[in-house]
Design an enzyme around this catalytic site. Sequence first.
Site, PDB file in Angstrom:
ATOM      1  CE  LYS A 132      34.112  45.297  48.616  1.00 13.04           C
ATOM      2  NZ  LYS A 132      34.671  46.440  47.890  1.00 13.04           N
TER       3      LYS A 132
HETATM    4  C1  E4P Z   1      33.743  46.513  44.497  1.00 20.33           C
HETATM    5  O1  E4P Z   1      33.342  46.393  45.614  1.00 20.33           O
HETATM    6  C2  E4P Z   1      35.091  46.956  44.162  1.00 20.33           C
HETATM    7  O2  E4P Z   1      35.462  47.959  45.072  1.00 20.33           O
HETATM    8  C3  E4P Z   1      35.192  47.545  42.780  1.00 20.33           C
HETATM    9  O3  E4P Z   1      33.994  47.396  42.065  1.00 20.33           O
HETATM   10  C4  E4P Z   1      36.398  47.131  42.027  1.00 20.33           C
HETATM   11  O4  E4P Z   1      36.400  47.767  40.774  1.00 20.33           O
HETATM   12  P1  E4P Z   1      37.690  47.824  39.852  1.00 20.33           P
HETATM   13  O5  E4P Z   1      37.902  46.460  39.263  1.00 20.33           O
HETATM   14  O6  E4P Z   1      37.351  48.820  38.787  1.00 20.33           O
HETATM   15  O7  E4P Z   1      38.823  48.260  40.726  1.00 20.33           O
END
Ligand code: E4P
Length: 217
Positions: free
Chosen positions: A83
């Site tokens: 990522k």
């Molecule tokens: C995605 O990969 C992220 O980890 C996640 O969806 C972020 O979500 P949030 O905005 O609720 O922290």
Amino acid sequence: MEFFVDTADINEIRELNELGVVDGVTTNPSLILKSGRAILDVTKEICDLIDGPVSAEVVATQADAMIAEGRKLAQVASNIAVKLPLTWDGLKACKTLTHEGKMVNVTLCFSANQALLAAKAGATFISPFVGRLDDINLDGMDLIADIRTIYDNYTFGTKILSASMRSVNHIFESALIGADVMTAPPDVIKKLTRHPLTDKGLDQFMADWKKTGQEIL
Ligand code: E4P
């Protein structure tokens, strides 16, 4: 639409996996903090449990260091998706890592132009954050629809991964628009089963069954 679960909690992943609804997992530095575990250990454990892509995020900000961290994370298991944040350096790292055959999830996407660049850099997944756009009074779902249109216009292979799903409606609307994948916390995924008419109907069936005086087993 594929279902990824957005957590680094191995027990939560195991519970949802028993239902057969987990096609992959996404983590981020905040979720690793919440798990209280070492990133390489918990990521390995998740990869042993789940066959699909497991996203693990780099924390470097310069391309060379991102590439080095991405290579280390990818050594954990063959189903790791590295990522990377949607920055210039993140896209440079994306290009290199995808050329090496690694899956890459480009994260923190908040505009269609960012998503266009990520696709051109060869990203396996693009993660637009719907909930965080809603948080600032923008319609996060419009972004999913715009990216869907652009990717279909040019037949980009990058998968749209609807992220920051805060409600069951986010999931429903992502599916309607045609997002390839969504990632949501376990509690949001569990809420998908709920409907008051299901509860009401079941109560009625149970009450009537009791009156029959019968048993199945
Ligand atoms: C995605 O990969 C992220 O980890 C996640 O969806 C972020 O979500 P949030 O905005 O609720 O922290």
